[in-house]
Design a protein around this motif. Sequence first.
Motif, PDB file in Angstrom:
ATOM      1  N   VAL A   1     -60.283  29.272  84.801  1.00  0.00           N
ATOM      2  CA  VAL A   1     -59.727  29.917  85.983  1.00  0.00           C
ATOM      3  C   VAL A   1     -60.141  29.072  87.181  1.00  0.00           C
ATOM      4  O   VAL A   1     -61.328  28.767  87.348  1.00  0.00           O
ATOM      5  N   LEU A   2     -59.172  28.687  87.984  1.00  0.00           N
ATOM      6  CA  LEU A   2     -59.429  27.911  89.189  1.00  0.00           C
ATOM      7  C   LEU A   2     -59.892  28.854  90.296  1.00  0.00           C
ATOM      8  O   LEU A   2     -59.207  29.831  90.617  1.00  0.00           O
ATOM      9  N   LEU A   3     -61.060  28.573  90.852  1.00  0.00           N
ATOM     10  CA  LEU A   3     -61.635  29.378  91.934  1.00  0.00           C
ATOM     11  C   LEU A   3     -61.679  28.514  93.189  1.00  0.00           C
ATOM     12  O   LEU A   3     -62.405  27.526  93.231  1.00  0.00           O
ATOM     13  N   ARG A   4     -60.887  28.878  94.178  1.00  0.00           N
ATOM     14  CA  ARG A   4     -60.855  28.112  95.432  1.00  0.00           C
ATOM     15  C   ARG A   4     -61.532  28.909  96.537  1.00  0.00           C
ATOM     16  O   ARG A   4     -61.354  30.115  96.636  1.00  0.00           O
ATOM     17  N   GLY A   5     -62.278  28.212  97.355  1.00  0.00           N
ATOM     18  CA  GLY A   5     -62.977  28.840  98.462  1.00  0.00           C
ATOM     19  C   GLY A   5     -64.468  28.874  98.202  1.00  0.00           C
ATOM     20  O   GLY A   5     -64.939  28.468  97.139  1.00  0.00           O
ATOM     21  N   PRO A   6     -65.220  29.361  99.175  1.00  0.00           N
ATOM     22  CA  PRO A   6     -66.676  29.407  99.016  1.00  0.00           C
ATOM     23  C   PRO A   6     -67.072  30.269  97.816  1.00  0.00           C
ATOM     24  O   PRO A   6     -66.476  31.322  97.582  1.00  0.00           O
ATOM     25  N   LEU A   7     -68.040  29.811  97.070  1.00  0.00           N
ATOM     26  CA  LEU A   7     -68.520  30.543  95.895  1.00  0.00           C
ATOM     27  C   LEU A   7     -70.035  30.457  95.873  1.00  0.00           C
ATOM     28  O   LEU A   7     -70.599  29.371  96.017  1.00  0.00           O
ATOM     29  N   GLU A   8     -70.676  31.580  95.689  1.00  0.00           N
ATOM     30  CA  GLU A   8     -72.121  31.617  95.523  1.00  0.00           C
ATOM     31  C   GLU A   8     -72.406  31.623  94.022  1.00  0.00           C
ATOM     32  O   GLU A   8     -72.247  32.660  93.358  1.00  0.00           O
ATOM     33  N   PRO A   9     -72.779  30.472  93.450  1.00  0.00           N
ATOM     34  CA  PRO A   9     -72.960  30.385  91.997  1.00  0.00           C
ATOM     35  C   PRO A   9     -73.936  31.403  91.421  1.00  0.00           C
ATOM     36  O   PRO A   9     -73.709  31.931  90.338  1.00  0.00           O
ATOM     37  N   ALA A  10     -75.015  31.706  92.132  1.00  0.00           N
ATOM     38  CA  ALA A  10     -75.993  32.673  91.615  1.00  0.00           C
ATOM     39  C   ALA A  10     -75.377  34.065  91.505  1.00  0.00           C
ATOM     40  O   ALA A  10     -75.575  34.766  90.507  1.00  0.00           O
ATOM     41  N   ALA A  11     -74.604  34.470  92.498  1.00  0.00           N
ATOM     42  CA  ALA A  11     -73.941  35.782  92.456  1.00  0.00           C
ATOM     43  C   ALA A  11     -72.880  35.806  91.355  1.00  0.00           C
ATOM     44  O   ALA A  11     -72.723  36.815  90.658  1.00  0.00           O
ATOM     45  N   PHE A  12     -72.170  34.701  91.192  1.00  0.00           N
ATOM     46  CA  PHE A  12     -71.175  34.614  90.129  1.00  0.00           C
ATOM     47  C   PHE A  12     -71.851  34.790  88.768  1.00  0.00           C
ATOM     48  O   PHE A  12     -71.366  35.528  87.907  1.00  0.00           O
TER      49      PHE A  12
END
Length: 140
Positions: free
Chosen positions: A33-44
């Motif tokens: 799945v392509l995720l565009r935009g800011p992402l907080e890896p720890a929360a993910f």
Amino acid sequence: MAERLPTTAAQAGIWAGQRLDPTNPAYVAAEYVLLRGPLEPAAFEVALRRTVAEAPALHARFPDQDTQVIEPAGDWPLPRLRRAALADAEAWMRADLATPVDPGTGPLFGHALIDLGADTHLWYHRIHHIGADGYAFAML
């Protein structure tokens, strides 16, 4: 504590098919799945681990054709590829998908978070068909 349940007819058929050729990854499906935009890896990662914990089929194992054992989710690896080129990420995913999954020992799933840079990530996940059909795969 583990829970022992009978397999469904479909699961028994998949189990038997996998035993005919244990190294064949044909019963494993994957996507990214392509995720565009800011992402907080720890929360993910927290959200993903919670999702897996709440989906018993993902942490089942099938020691024989008639039995599935549902165990607590436990810990599992979440590979993180940082600043990967798309071609390298795709090669990594193809190699992972080609790796056989043993339904008797599990885990039936795998995930990875791949950072492509510029606020673009790929969430890769794969599941053995004995634990999830296409509908369940899409729900995840």
